[in-house]
Design an enzyme around this catalytic site. Structure first.
Site, PDB file in Angstrom:
ATOM      1  N   CYS A   1       8.933   1.859  15.691  1.00  0.00           N
ATOM      2  CA  CYS A   1       9.298   0.614  16.349  1.00  0.00           C
ATOM      3  C   CYS A   1       8.176   0.192  17.282  1.00  0.00           C
ATOM      4  CB  CYS A   1      10.601   0.818  17.121  1.00  0.00           C
ATOM      5  SG  CYS A   1      11.030  -0.640  18.096  1.00  0.00           S
TER       6      CYS A   1
ATOM      7  N   THR B   1     -16.360   9.066   3.162  1.00  0.00           N
ATOM      8  CA  THR B   1     -16.262   8.163   4.315  1.00  0.00           C
ATOM      9  C   THR B   1     -17.580   7.430   4.532  1.00  0.00           C
ATOM     10  OG1 THR B   1     -15.833   7.972   6.697  1.00  0.00           O
ATOM     11  CG2 THR B   1     -16.785  10.066   5.949  1.00  0.00           C
ATOM     12  N   SER B   2     -17.455   6.156   4.913  1.00  0.00           N
ATOM     13  CA  SER B   2     -18.662   5.370   5.200  1.00  0.00           C
ATOM     14  C   SER B   2     -19.209   5.713   6.586  1.00  0.00           C
ATOM     15  CB  SER B   2     -18.344   3.871   5.134  1.00  0.00           C
ATOM     16  OG  SER B   2     -17.347   3.554   6.095  1.00  0.00           O
TER      17      SER B   2
ATOM     18  N   GLN C   1      -9.074  10.699   7.881  1.00  0.00           N
ATOM     19  CA  GLN C   1      -8.853   9.344   8.383  1.00  0.00           C
ATOM     20  C   GLN C   1      -7.813   8.646   7.513  1.00  0.00           C
ATOM     21  OE1 GLN C   1     -12.955   7.422   9.355  1.00  0.00           O
ATOM     22  NE2 GLN C   1     -13.376   9.073   7.920  1.00  0.00           N
ATOM     23  N   ASN C   2      -7.411   9.310   6.425  1.00  0.00           N
ATOM     24  CA  ASN C   2      -6.510   8.670   5.460  1.00  0.00           C
ATOM     25  C   ASN C   2      -5.065   8.746   5.935  1.00  0.00           C
ATOM     26  OD1 ASN C   2      -8.833   8.356   4.041  1.00  0.00           O
ATOM     27  ND2 ASN C   2      -8.431   9.980   2.549  1.00  0.00           N
TER      28      ASN C   2
ATOM     29  N   HIS D   1      -5.789   8.742  11.910  1.00  0.00           N
ATOM     30  CA  HIS D   1      -5.366   7.330  11.912  1.00  0.00           C
ATOM     31  C   HIS D   1      -3.892   7.161  11.562  1.00  0.00           C
ATOM     32  CE1 HIS D   1      -9.872   6.097  11.376  1.00  0.00           C
ATOM     33  NE2 HIS D   1      -9.577   6.435  12.614  1.00  0.00           N
TER      34      HIS D   1
ATOM     35  N   ARG E   1       0.835  -1.207   0.000  1.00  0.00           N
ATOM     36  CA  ARG E   1       0.000   0.000   0.000  1.00  0.00           C
ATOM     37  C   ARG E   1       0.871   1.260   0.000  1.00  0.00           C
ATOM     38  NH1 ARG E   1      -4.101  -0.373   4.633  1.00  0.00           N
ATOM     39  NH2 ARG E   1      -4.659   1.678   3.847  1.00  0.00           N
TER      40      ARG E   1
HETATM   41  C1  BJW Z   1     -16.361   7.743  -2.540  1.00  0.00           C
HETATM   42  C2  BJW Z   1     -15.758   7.552  -3.753  1.00  0.00           C
HETATM   43  C3  BJW Z   1     -15.455   8.708  -4.488  1.00  0.00           C
HETATM   44  C4  BJW Z   1     -16.041   5.622  -2.885  1.00  0.00           C
HETATM   45  N1  BJW Z   1     -15.759   9.895  -3.988  1.00  0.00           N
HETATM   46  N2  BJW Z   1     -16.657   8.939  -2.069  1.00  0.00           N
HETATM   47  C5  BJW Z   1     -18.180   2.977  19.143  1.00  0.00           C
HETATM   48  C6  BJW Z   1     -19.112   2.103  18.651  1.00  0.00           C
HETATM   49  C7  BJW Z   1     -18.713   0.900  18.081  1.00  0.00           C
HETATM   50  C8  BJW Z   1     -17.370   0.522  18.010  1.00  0.00           C
HETATM   51  C9  BJW Z   1     -16.444   1.395  18.494  1.00  0.00           C
HETATM   52  C10 BJW Z   1     -16.850   2.603  19.073  1.00  0.00           C
HETATM   53  N3  BJW Z   1     -15.735   3.267  19.460  1.00  0.00           N
HETATM   54  C11 BJW Z   1     -14.650   2.526  19.132  1.00  0.00           C
HETATM   55  C12 BJW Z   1     -15.051   1.369  18.558  1.00  0.00           C
HETATM   56  C13 BJW Z   1     -14.164   0.271  18.045  1.00  0.00           C
HETATM   57  C14 BJW Z   1     -13.564   0.603  16.687  1.00  0.00           C
HETATM   58  C15 BJW Z   1     -14.687   0.843  15.689  1.00  0.00           C
HETATM   59  O1  BJW Z   1     -15.002   1.961  15.304  1.00  0.00           O
HETATM   60  N4  BJW Z   1     -15.286  -0.216  15.183  1.00  0.00           N
HETATM   61  C16 BJW Z   1     -16.367  -0.078  14.194  1.00  0.00           C
HETATM   62  C17 BJW Z   1     -15.927  -0.698  12.883  1.00  0.00           C
HETATM   63  C18 BJW Z   1     -17.612  -0.692  14.741  1.00  0.00           C
HETATM   64  N5  BJW Z   1     -12.686   1.747  16.763  1.00  0.00           N
HETATM   65  C19 BJW Z   1     -11.423   1.630  17.165  1.00  0.00           C
HETATM   66  O2  BJW Z   1     -10.951   0.572  17.507  1.00  0.00           O
HETATM   67  C20 BJW Z   1     -10.583   2.897  17.193  1.00  0.00           C
HETATM   68  N6  BJW Z   1      -9.920   3.008  18.436  1.00  0.00           N
HETATM   69  C21 BJW Z   1     -10.570   3.324  19.556  1.00  0.00           C
HETATM   70  O3  BJW Z   1     -11.740   3.611  19.556  1.00  0.00           O
HETATM   71  O4  BJW Z   1      -9.780   3.302  20.690  1.00  0.00           O
HETATM   72  C22 BJW Z   1     -10.450   3.369  21.960  1.00  0.00           C
HETATM   73  C23 BJW Z   1     -11.044   2.011  22.219  1.00  0.00           C
HETATM   74  C24 BJW Z   1     -10.253   0.895  22.149  1.00  0.00           C
HETATM   75  C25 BJW Z   1     -10.816  -0.360  22.396  1.00  0.00           C
HETATM   76  C26 BJW Z   1     -12.171  -0.476  22.693  1.00  0.00           C
HETATM   77  C27 BJW Z   1     -12.958   0.677  22.729  1.00  0.00           C
HETATM   78  C28 BJW Z   1     -12.388   1.923  22.499  1.00  0.00           C
HETATM   79  C29 BJW Z   1      -9.475   2.829  16.157  1.00  0.00           C
HETATM   80  C30 BJW Z   1      -9.985   2.836  14.767  1.00  0.00           C
HETATM   81  C31 BJW Z   1      -8.814   2.707  13.779  1.00  0.00           C
HETATM   82  C32 BJW Z   1      -9.287   2.514  12.357  1.00  0.00           C
HETATM   83  N7  BJW Z   1      -8.177   2.123  11.547  1.00  0.00           N
HETATM   84  C33 BJW Z   1      -8.359   1.934  10.113  1.00  0.00           C
HETATM   85  C34 BJW Z   1      -7.046   1.350   9.531  1.00  0.00           C
HETATM   86  C35 BJW Z   1      -5.957   2.439   9.460  1.00  0.00           C
HETATM   87  C36 BJW Z   1      -4.715   1.940   8.803  1.00  0.00           C
HETATM   88  C37 BJW Z   1      -4.956   1.475   7.387  1.00  0.00           C
HETATM   89  O5  BJW Z   1      -5.242   2.280   6.489  1.00  0.00           O
HETATM   90  O6  BJW Z   1      -4.828   0.252   7.157  1.00  0.00           O
HETATM   91  O7  BJW Z   1      -8.676   3.178   9.494  1.00  0.00           O
HETATM   92  S1  BJW Z   1      -9.756   0.919   9.696  1.00  0.00           S
HETATM   93  C38 BJW Z   1     -10.186   1.790   8.231  1.00  0.00           C
HETATM   94  O8  BJW Z   1     -11.510   2.375   8.391  1.00  0.00           O
HETATM   95  C39 BJW Z   1      -9.199   2.971   8.158  1.00  0.00           C
HETATM   96  C40 BJW Z   1     -10.109   4.109   7.756  1.00  0.00           C
HETATM   97  O9  BJW Z   1      -9.520   5.354   8.096  1.00  0.00           O
HETATM   98  C41 BJW Z   1     -11.377   3.810   8.497  1.00  0.00           C
HETATM   99  C42 BJW Z   1     -12.614   4.496   7.959  1.00  0.00           C
HETATM  100  O10 BJW Z   1     -12.878   4.071   6.669  1.00  0.00           O
HETATM  101  P1  BJW Z   1     -13.399   5.115   5.583  1.00  0.00           P
HETATM  102  O11 BJW Z   1     -12.347   6.127   5.311  1.00  0.00           O
HETATM  103  O12 BJW Z   1     -14.718   5.620   5.976  1.00  0.00           O
HETATM  104  O13 BJW Z   1     -13.445   4.191   4.286  1.00  0.00           O
HETATM  105  P2  BJW Z   1     -14.596   3.168   3.800  1.00  0.00           P
HETATM  106  O14 BJW Z   1     -13.992   2.248   2.826  1.00  0.00           O
HETATM  107  O15 BJW Z   1     -15.323   2.596   4.931  1.00  0.00           O
HETATM  108  O16 BJW Z   1     -15.637   4.112   3.036  1.00  0.00           O
HETATM  109  C43 BJW Z   1     -15.310   4.744   1.820  1.00  0.00           C
HETATM  110  C44 BJW Z   1     -16.490   5.590   1.389  1.00  0.00           C
HETATM  111  O17 BJW Z   1     -16.120   6.308   0.233  1.00  0.00           O
HETATM  112  C45 BJW Z   1     -17.734   4.770   1.025  1.00  0.00           C
HETATM  113  O18 BJW Z   1     -18.859   5.319   1.707  1.00  0.00           O
HETATM  114  C46 BJW Z   1     -17.876   4.964  -0.480  1.00  0.00           C
HETATM  115  O19 BJW Z   1     -19.235   5.029  -0.919  1.00  0.00           O
HETATM  116  C47 BJW Z   1     -17.195   6.279  -0.687  1.00  0.00           C
HETATM  117  N8  BJW Z   1     -16.592   6.477  -2.011  1.00  0.00           N
HETATM  118  N9  BJW Z   1     -15.625   6.189  -3.972  1.00  0.00           N
HETATM  119  C48 BJW Z   1     -16.378   9.948  -2.772  1.00  0.00           C
HETATM  120  N10 BJW Z   1     -14.878   8.603  -5.724  1.00  0.00           N
HETATM  121 ZN    ZN Z   2      13.102   0.193  18.854  1.00  0.00          ZN
END
Ligand code: BJW
Ligand code: ZN
Length: 254
Positions: free
Chosen positions: A129, A192-193, A103-104, A121, A72
């Site tokens: 490390c 974002t979704s 979030q990117n 993120h 990536r």
């Molecule tokens: C277009 C398009 C075009 C397409 N133009 N649009 C509350 C409730 C429930 C759960 C939780 C909560 N609070 C915390 C949680 C747990 C968890 C969570 O949220 N889980 C849910 C999935 C239910 N969150 C966490 O764990 C977070 N940490 C945290 O809360 O710590 C405290 C804690 C710890 C333990 C327990 C409780 C609390 C951390 C979250 C980290 C997310 N990391 C990632 C990976 C990053 C590294 C990597 O890139 O690999 O971040 S996951 C992934 O999802 C990435 C993204 O930033 C993130 C969001 O995704 P995004 O950007 O919305 O993308 P998509 O693919 O989902 O959507 C794309 C959209 O674009 C779509 O809608 C398309 O239609 C659209 N689209 N083409 C415009 N051309």
């Molecule tokens: Zn180290």
């Protein structure tokens, strides 16, 4: 470009806005050729998130996780910002205050010319490390042997400097994003979704603060009902249209 006709109330909010937040997700970079997570062609349809984007996944399969992020990183390095990133960068002189929250992890806002981007993120342009937290530019470590390479200070495994599921977001970055959202008159959520928290909670916060929420996404999301304006098209098309409408209404005599 076919001109965007704004409802009168939206035009008025944009004309008067003093603090704007641009909040982006993976969809903004889709037109730069980078994959989104969810949806028909999303990364998570091929891989389970908890296997690749969690500390547990990394402990179990460090090499698989590292190689996935390396591929990536290479895609990001080869990608360019698109008209959507550039449109957001052009807003800085248009409003007294602009906060860009993403979030990117791809650094494309910055490469389009935006400063002070709040990366909720983390960034794939950095490794760190997993033992001593020492940060290193990814560009430097891609050539190192090992998958993952070892930290040359302590021998710990290097990992991408991104936020995985179950990990805490960088505290100061999240605090600044919340503060910006609390002050905002207009909050633009693009690509974002709105499913991952606490990031998606910013949209809810903006709505509660009575900011005008604008959603740019070809698809409906779980938080679409909070938006006062939905632009249902790709970001690379809708952001330039919105920008043109902003320029029109903010330069018109009051
Ligand atoms: C277009 C398009 C075009 C397409 N133009 N649009 C509350 C409730 C429930 C759960 C939780 C909560 N609070 C915390 C949680 C747990 C968890 C969570 O949220 N889980 C849910 C999935 C239910 N969150 C966490 O764990 C977070 N940490 C945290 O809360 O710590 C405290 C804690 C710890 C333990 C327990 C409780 C609390 C951390 C979250 C980290 C997310 N990391 C990632 C990976 C990053 C590294 C990597 O890139 O690999 O971040 S996951 C992934 O999802 C990435 C993204 O930033 C993130 C969001 O995704 P995004 O950007 O919305 O993308 P998509 O693919 O989902 O959507 C794309 C959209 O674009 C779509 O809608 C398309 O239609 C659209 N689209 N083409 C415009 N051309
Ligand atoms: Zn180290």
């Amino acid at each position: 470009m076919d001109l965007l006709a704004l409802p009168l109330n939206v035009e008025e909010r944009l004309r008067e806005a003093s603090h704007v937040v641009a909040f982006s997700g993976a969809g903004l970079s889709a037109e730069s050729g980078l994959g989104t997570f969810r949806g028909a062609d999303g990364l998570w349809t091929q891989f389970r998130p908890e296997e690749l984007a969690s500390p547990e996944g990394f402990s179990r399969h460090p090499s698989r996780v590292w190689d996935w992020y390396l591929s990536r990183y290479r895609a990001i390095a080869a990608a360019d910002p698109n008209p959507g990133h550039r449109a957001i960068a052009s807003w800085a002189p248009r409003f007294p205050s602009l906060t860009i929250v993403t979030q990117n992890i791809d650094g494309l806002h910055q490469r389009a010319g935006s400063d002070d981007v709040l990366e909720l993120h983390g960034s794939l342009l950095r490794a760190r490390c997993s033992r001593c937290d020492r940060p290193l530019p990814m560009a430097e470590v891609v050539g190192w042997p090992g998958s993952p390479p070892a930290c040359d200070d302590c021998g710990g495994k290097l990992r991408p400097d991104v936020v995985w599921f179950g990990e805490i977001l960088p505290e100061e970055v999240l605090a600044a994003a919340i503060a910006g959202t609390e002050e905002s008159d207009v909050f633009v959520a693009v690509g974002t979704s709105a499913t991952v928290y606490p990031a998606a909670g910013l949209i809810e916060l903006a709505y509660r603060q009575r900011a005008l929420v604008i959603e740019i996404n070809p698809e409906e999301t779980t938080l679409s009902s909070l938006a006062g304006l939905c632009l249902r098209g790709p970001a690379g098309q809708e952001l330039p249209r919105l920008t043109e409408a902003i320029e029109r209404c903010r330069s018109a005599p009051r």
